[in-house]
Scaffold this active site. Structure first.
Site, PDB file in Angstrom:
ATOM      1  CG  ASP A   1     -12.216   0.129   1.448  1.00  0.00           C
ATOM      2  OD1 ASP A   1     -13.275   0.144   2.111  1.00  0.00           O
ATOM      3  OD2 ASP A   1     -11.092   0.193   1.969  1.00  0.00           O
TER       4      ASP A   1
ATOM      5  CD  GLU B   1      -8.295   1.855  -0.993  1.00  0.00           C
ATOM      6  OE1 GLU B   1      -9.019   1.865   0.025  1.00  0.00           O
ATOM      7  OE2 GLU B   1      -7.050   1.878  -0.941  1.00  0.00           O
TER       8      GLU B   1
ATOM      9  CE1 TYR C   1      -4.217   4.974   3.943  1.00  0.00           C
ATOM     10  CE2 TYR C   1      -3.271   5.401   6.106  1.00  0.00           C
ATOM     11  CZ  TYR C   1      -4.042   4.610   5.274  1.00  0.00           C
ATOM     12  OH  TYR C   1      -4.637   3.477   5.753  1.00  0.00           O
TER      13      TYR C   1
ATOM     14  CG  HIS D   1      -2.097   0.892   1.138  1.00  0.00           C
ATOM     15  ND1 HIS D   1      -1.996   2.245   0.879  1.00  0.00           N
ATOM     16  CD2 HIS D   1      -3.421   0.621   1.255  1.00  0.00           C
ATOM     17  CE1 HIS D   1      -3.218   2.769   0.851  1.00  0.00           C
ATOM     18  NE2 HIS D   1      -4.100   1.807   1.061  1.00  0.00           N
TER      19      HIS D   1
ATOM     20  CG  ASP E   1     -12.207   6.424   4.348  1.00  0.00           C
ATOM     21  OD1 ASP E   1     -12.304   5.257   4.753  1.00  0.00           O
ATOM     22  OD2 ASP E   1     -11.153   6.877   3.865  1.00  0.00           O
TER      23      ASP E   1
ATOM     24  CG  HIS F   1     -11.897   1.371   7.263  1.00  0.00           C
ATOM     25  ND1 HIS F   1     -10.824   0.728   6.681  1.00  0.00           N
ATOM     26  CD2 HIS F   1     -12.324   2.275   6.337  1.00  0.00           C
ATOM     27  CE1 HIS F   1     -10.615   1.221   5.470  1.00  0.00           C
ATOM     28  NE2 HIS F   1     -11.515   2.172   5.254  1.00  0.00           N
TER      29      HIS F   1
ATOM     30  CD  GLU G   1      -7.328  -1.034   4.025  1.00  0.00           C
ATOM     31  OE1 GLU G   1      -6.269  -0.668   3.513  1.00  0.00           O
ATOM     32  OE2 GLU G   1      -8.434  -0.539   3.726  1.00  0.00           O
TER      33      GLU G   1
ATOM     34  CG  HIS H   1      -6.027   6.086  -0.831  1.00  0.00           C
ATOM     35  ND1 HIS H   1      -6.210   6.606   0.437  1.00  0.00           N
ATOM     36  CD2 HIS H   1      -6.223   4.750  -0.716  1.00  0.00           C
ATOM     37  CE1 HIS H   1      -6.499   5.624   1.282  1.00  0.00           C
ATOM     38  NE2 HIS H   1      -6.504   4.484   0.598  1.00  0.00           N
TER      39      HIS H   1
END
Length: 277
Positions: A176, A142, A70, A67, A224, A226, A256, A107
């Protein structure tokens, strides 16, 4: 067999991640290529990577999902930030060639008041600059929840990026579950309809991985946040349908959720129990 794993810390190296994954019942895993807030990556440890490749072959740990940090924003208004994103991702992809056949998720970015069309064009330009014909890693866009000025909030925006990339065979999509629900796609009550739309707009052949997360917020909230599996607005029944859906069940799933390793182990065991076949 359900292919499922979670997000692990890369601080101790690839072999340590592989052993940790096996210990909690995972048969794949996700990790950050470097500090999730950006910065320099640790020096390559080729011995560790070789040891990991042997361990992964023995335990069936593939494909793993790297990944991107961010902080990378391929469509930032600031040219310096775009350059940083491009150089960082190019370095990540070069490093991943030591683990052939990996996936690399990022992202798409935030257009920062430039407009989605400009954002899409900049992301495609970014990918055209870093993708190479010889790379073995597949880069995944994503699906995003749509908070702020995020690009990738709809299947159409993802498709628009794919259409502008020359080496689009090196690209796929990571769906996701929290993000698509927060983005307005009703995967709880109309999973078939959502997947039919995905297929029509993007093509299910592009779907390479699923981030399996519950959500703290309702459908279309664009938040967003989780949640642990079964403790959010999606619920365990809907998540069970997702892992067993004919169009999804052979894909790798990556958790995640807000968990420690023991929590991940519980969720992995729970999903394996719910998997049919």
């Amino acid at each position: 067999m359900l292919k499922i794993g979670c997000h692990l810390s890369s601080s101790k190296g690839y072999l340590a991640m592989g052993k940790e994954a096996v210990k909690i019942g995972a048969n794949t895993f996700q990790f950050f290529t470097r500090n999730p807030r950006g910065g320099k990556a640790k020096p390559l440890d080729l011995e560790d990577m070789a040891a990991y490749r042997a361990f992964a072959q023995e335990h069936g740990l593939f494909p793993i999902l790297a990944h991107a940090p961010y902080t990378l924003n391929a469509c930032a208004a600031d040219e310096g930030l775009r350059t940083f994103a491009r150089e960082t991702m190019a370095d990540d992809l070069a490093r991943l060639e030591n683990i052939p056949g990996s996936l690399y998720n990022f992202h798409p970015g935030s257009h920062v008041k430039q407009g989605a069309e400009t954002g899409i064009a900049l992301i495609a330009e970014h990918l055209n600059a870093i993708l190479t014909p010889e790379q073995s890693t597949t880069v995944l866009l994503e699906t995003m929840a749509g908070k702020g000025s995020e690009v990738g909030r709809s299947f159409e925006e993802i498709r628009a990026i794919l259409d502008r990339v020359e080496l689009s065979d090196k690209l796929g999509v990571c769906l996701d579950t929290c993000h698509v629900s927060d983005g307005g796609y009703d995967i709880v009550n109309d999973l078939d309809g959502v997947l039919e739309k995905f297929d029509k707009v993007i093509g299910l052949g592009r779907l390479m991985a699923v981030h399996l997360n519950d959500s703290m917020n309702p459908l279309g909230s664009h938040k967003d946040r989780h949640q642990k599996l079964g403790e959010g607005t999606l619920g365990l029944e809907a998540l069970t349908r997702i892992i067993n859906h004919p169009a999804l069940r052979e894909l790798p799933f990556y958790l995640e959720t807000p968990n420690d390793l023991a929590g991940y182990a519980r969720e992995i065991a729970m999903m394996k129990e719910a998997y049919q076949g």
